[in-house]
Design a protein around this motif. Structure first.
Motif, PDB file in Angstrom:
ATOM      1  N   ARG A 436       0.786  -1.144   0.170  1.00  0.00           N
ATOM      2  CA  ARG A 436       0.231  -0.017   0.019  1.00  0.00           C
ATOM      3  C   ARG A 436       0.822   1.174  -0.098  1.00  0.00           C
ATOM      4  O   ARG A 436       0.673   2.151  -0.742  1.00  0.00           O
ATOM      5  CB  ARG A 436      -0.854  -0.079   1.270  1.00  0.00           C
ATOM      6  N   ARG A 439       2.540   1.640  -3.528  1.00  0.00           N
ATOM      7  CA  ARG A 439       1.670   2.290  -4.673  1.00  0.00           C
ATOM      8  C   ARG A 439       1.183   3.694  -4.519  1.00  0.00           C
ATOM      9  O   ARG A 439       1.106   4.263  -5.396  1.00  0.00           O
ATOM     10  CB  ARG A 439       0.156   1.479  -4.376  1.00  0.00           C
ATOM     11  N   LYS A 440       1.345   4.005  -3.132  1.00  0.00           N
ATOM     12  CA  LYS A 440       1.038   5.554  -2.838  1.00  0.00           C
ATOM     13  C   LYS A 440       2.240   6.463  -3.380  1.00  0.00           C
ATOM     14  O   LYS A 440       2.069   7.285  -3.997  1.00  0.00           O
ATOM     15  CB  LYS A 440       0.919   5.891  -1.383  1.00  0.00           C
ATOM     16  N   ASN A 443       2.488   6.704  -7.242  1.00  0.00           N
ATOM     17  CA  ASN A 443       1.721   7.643  -7.765  1.00  0.00           C
ATOM     18  C   ASN A 443       1.849   8.880  -7.145  1.00  0.00           C
ATOM     19  O   ASN A 443       1.163   9.899  -7.442  1.00  0.00           O
ATOM     20  CB  ASN A 443       0.254   7.146  -7.433  1.00  0.00           C
ATOM     21  N   LEU A 823       7.135  -0.159 -14.056  1.00  0.00           N
ATOM     22  CA  LEU A 823       5.653  -0.189 -13.961  1.00  0.00           C
ATOM     23  C   LEU A 823       4.977  -0.324 -14.982  1.00  0.00           C
ATOM     24  O   LEU A 823       3.779  -0.455 -15.116  1.00  0.00           O
ATOM     25  CB  LEU A 823       5.053   0.954 -13.083  1.00  0.00           C
TER      26      LEU A 823
END
Length: 824
Positions: A436, A439-440, A443, A823
């Protein structure tokens, strides 16, 4: 019971080997292998075979068209069988010629009868359940697993350096467990023309909630009858496409019996592409339907997809009952990773072709799907048909009784151990929390409790503000899944002015992910820069173009909006806004005899992206685009609203964009970007088009060296051209990276850009000099990206009607930096 269980484990034997021509010693692809217990297999495209069978098998038989049949007795002490087949010398040439002609006739019959045999054409509807097991593992018997002493060569001779126990440790692990394991139970429903998968059970080793992207991987096509066949997200022409005889070479390998029906075993191979699609088609001799298919691609990775069918006489149809997919390492001079780096293969060594294989060479990804509970022509109503995969909210919470009922086979000890070990490791190391967090970060957000700090606002630079410092972000799911608050504040050291934003939103639709909200912003923006509001938020450590921009305008905007995905395969934003605009440079707008230094604009806008060829998955966490297919279309319409909130001008803008991208398994990529814009009415220069220039107005070429943009004209000077209507086209092709030195691996990218435009009512714009793009603008260049640690160099040349008189003024040299997070 324990004794019998252990005896059954010991009774399992593994057959490994290769089948070759006895005279030429060349491998025989797709030879038929029949065990004396009736089990039938085939050799792969390299002539190799590898399968496990229960004991009481003492021999197997190998057949291949044009060769003598051979029976082999199994020697339990031999781990690898080399089977040599002798050709029928007197008949071989005639057999080959006859078989090629006959094979073409059979393939043509299969093509002619596709609609009669394709379940999605012949049947009005069908549904079935599937059990899928995806794992990453290796065959422990293939790994030597010894501890090596590593020596180095010195001036005094060979000297001991260290003990290498890597292979030993890997074998110990792989003996007990797999590297990764996931299971899925789904219901497939088809009602012409819609096919939908509903995931009713999911289980993934190491995760309480699965990583749903795994369920969206398109490993192989569902149907073998489509004109295009997809294998590991790469599309090939099907061997039974309408004109496949011009692209593929066919020959009969054998005739065998499946479900008591005689089938032809036909080998196909691409005539032109050496590394194209190759494999076997098993074609029913009566109705010319596909009874089995083996699809294979060899290259950087060796990929195999197998489709198995069962015959249903009451419907005279072969229906899919099993699918297998496998990836192993091919011949690659570079390290290769797939699935976002989740499985990796080491590079082959050029220095020693006979070098012993390492453990990573035996690592493979395997997916097996079993079909059951098949129903034909039942009354089926498919809900939300535009969703390809629908994951139920309780799919990851199924009890063990559910899995005992739906698994088509009992999990072996290695699989059970995989769950035990990976679950333990994930819990101990907080893997889900780290994912988690990752992923933050990827982005552009830094999670801090219930608030995600937006890293874009921390620091930036442009010629007007100088260094800009700020902080901002948005509340996350720990705060609320139904409400959000966002905002930022920033300060420019050069203009000594604060900028800020504050907004809030509320989710009013879970399935459509619909949000309604409002915001206020006081900030600056580059003049004539049109952006699509619906474009995905892209995080960059830096944004190179604004560094060189000096002409901005200040806007104070009140905005209310709706964001939604309720329209199938679209994302859209609908908004109303009121803005007070102040140009921050010498500019006036002359309209109806009145000079405007600043102005007010009330407008409505819709921004919509349509991805008609993509597939979507609905998960408990929202909707995901699991299969990104191109082209993608983006549309935006903006219209001022006269006589509302002191609106000064009546104008409109229509913007349209097409994105196309094609990736190749060897690392190359081609992209096409086409964009048009049309502005009409009384529109100031702040809202026109500048076609993204990125070149400084300096005399010396070295003084103009800046950082290259992504889709900007590198030879076009800032504020050189303005348009009220324009068309833009960009073509790019990136080749695979080439290793020059160990740490120098540049990627060559060829780029061509062109634009045409026009400016209506140029007399209205006072205080700024500019040209128009009536005759067109052209530039081409070469990018050498990621030469060293992400840094690169590029050069561009300006030519055509707007070419400048001095040669050096048409040249632009740019630096580049690409942060590769793996990615793509």
């Amino acid at each position: 019971m324990l004794f019998l269980f252990c005896a059954s484990l010991n009774a399992q034997i593994q057959l490994n080997g290769i089948i070759k021509d006895s005279s030429t010693k060349k491998p025989l692809s797709f030879a038929t292998i029949t065990l004396d217990n009736g089990f039938v297999s085939i050799s792969d495209v390299d002539g190799k075979f590898n399968f496990t069978s229960i004991a009481n098998v003492s021999s197997f038989e190998v057949t291949y068209i044009g060769y003598e049949k051979r029976k082999i007795n199994i020697d339990n002490t031999s781990k690898f069988q080399v089977v040599l087949l002798s050709p029928k010398i007197d008949l071989l040439q005639d057999v080959i010629i006859i078989n090629e002609n006959l094979a073409n006739k059979i393939i043509q019959k299969a093509i002619d009868n596709k609609d009669k045999n394709n379940p999605q054409k012949k049947l009005n509807s069908f549904q079935f359940n599937t059990y899928n097991k995806l794992l990453v593992s290796a065959n422990p018997d293939s790994i030597v697993g010894k501890i090596d002493s590593v020596f180095v060569t010195t001036s005094l001779g060979r000297a001991f350096q260290k003990i290498d126990s890597t292979e030993y440790k890997f074998k110990r692990i792989i003996d007990k467990q797999h590297l990764f394991l996931a299971e899925k139970v789904s219901q497939f429903q088809f009602s012409n023309p819609t096919l939908k998968e509903t995931v009713i059970g999911s289980k993934m080793a190491g995760f309480n909630e699965p990583i749903y992207e795994f369920f969206g991987f398109k490993l192989q096509s569902f149907s073998i009858y489509d004109s295009k066949y997809e294998l590991f997200e790469t599309t090939y022409k099907s061997p039974i496409a309408a004109n496949s005889l011009s692209e593929y070479k066919f020959k009969i390998n054998d005739t065998i019996s499946i479900n008591n029906r005689e089938v032809f075993v036909i080998h196909f191979k691409n005539k032109i592409k050496r590394k194209g699609l190759e494999g076997l088609l098993y074609i029913d001799s009566q109705n010319f339907a596909i009874a089995k298919a083996v699809m294979r691609v060899r290259g950087v990775l060796n990929i195999t997809g197998i489709h198995e069918f069962s015959y249903y006489p009451e419907n005279d149809i072969w229906f899919p009952t099993k699918k297998n997919f496998k990836i192993i390492k091919g011949k690659s001079k570079e390290a290769t990773s797939i699935l976002g780096g989740r499985i990796a293969f080491e590079a082959n060594s050029d220095t020693n072709e006979n070098k012993q294989k390492r453990s990573s060479d035996f690592t493979y990804l395997s997916s097996e799907t079993e079909v059951y509970n098949i129903e034909f022509n039942s009354d089926i109503k498919i809900k939300k048909s535009f969703i390809s995969v629908d994951v139920k909210d309780n799919a990851s919470d199924k009890p063990m009784t559910f899995w005992d009922k739906n698994r088509t086979e009992i999990l072996d000890q290695r699989s059970l151990k995989t769950y035990e070990v990976l679950d333990s490791i994930a819990a101990k190391n907080n893997i889900e929390k780290k994912i988690r967090f990752g992923r933050k970060i990827i982005n552009g957000y830094l999670p801090f409790g219930f608030f995600d700090i937006d890293l874009r606002h921390l620091l930036s630079y442009n010629n007007f503000e100088g260094f800009r410092f700020g902080i901002g972000g948005i509340t996350n799911e720990q705060f609320s899944k139904k409400y959000r608050i966002e905002g930022y504040t920033a300060y420019g050291l050069k203009d000594e002015t604060f900028k800020y934003n504050l907004g809030f939103g509320s989710r009013i639709g879970k399935f459509s992910n619909t949000w309604i909200g409002a915001s206020f912003t006081d900030d600056i923006r580059e003049i004539a820069s049109t952006t699509f509001a619906i474009d995905k938020r892209v995080f960059k450590l830096y944004d190179p173009r604004p560094i060189n921009i000096s002409t901005f305008y200040n806007y104070k905007t009140w905005r209310t909006y709706i964001e939604t995905k309720i329209i199938p395969k679209t994302e859209s934003i609908w908004q109303l806004s009121y803005s007070e605009i102040t140009p921050l440079f010498e500019y006036q707008f002359d309209y109806n005899g009145k000079i405007f230094d600043d102005f007010k604009i009330t407008s409505a806008m819709v921004s919509l992206q349509w991805n008609p060829f993509s597939d979507y998955m609905q998960t408990p966490n929202g909707k995901l685009e699991i299969e990104k297919r191109f082209p993608k279309f983006t549309f935006q319409f903006t219209k001022s609203i006269p006589d509302i909130l002191e609106n000064d001008f009546d104008f409109g803008k229509i913007d349209f964009k097409i994105d196309y991208e094609k990736r190749y398994l060897n690392g190359q990529k081609s992209t096409v970007l086409a964009q048009i814009g049309y502005a009409f009415g009384a529109i100031p220069i702040t809202h026109l088009y500048n076609t993204s220039p990125n070149n400084l107005t300096k005399d010396n070429i070295l003084q103009r060296i800046t950082i290259a943009g992504k889709n900007s004209f590198e030879t076009m000077f800032f504020n050189e051209f303005f348009s009220s209507e324009f068309a833009f086209l960009q073509l790019k092709h990136g080749f695979k990276r080439v290793e020059i030195f160990k740490k120098v691996k540049p990627q060559l990218v060829m780029v061509t850009r062109m634009a045409w435009g026009n400016l209506e009512n140029p007399e209205r714009h006072i205080g700024i000099n500019y040209k128009t793009l009536n005759e067109g603008y052209f530039e081409s260049g070469i990018e050498l990206n990621q030469i060293y640690k992400g840094f690169g160099l590029s050069g561009f040349y300006r030519y055509g009607p707007n070419q400048l008189s001095r040669l050096e003024d048409n040249l632009a040299i740019k630096l580049s930096f690409i942060l590769d997070l793996g990615l793509d």
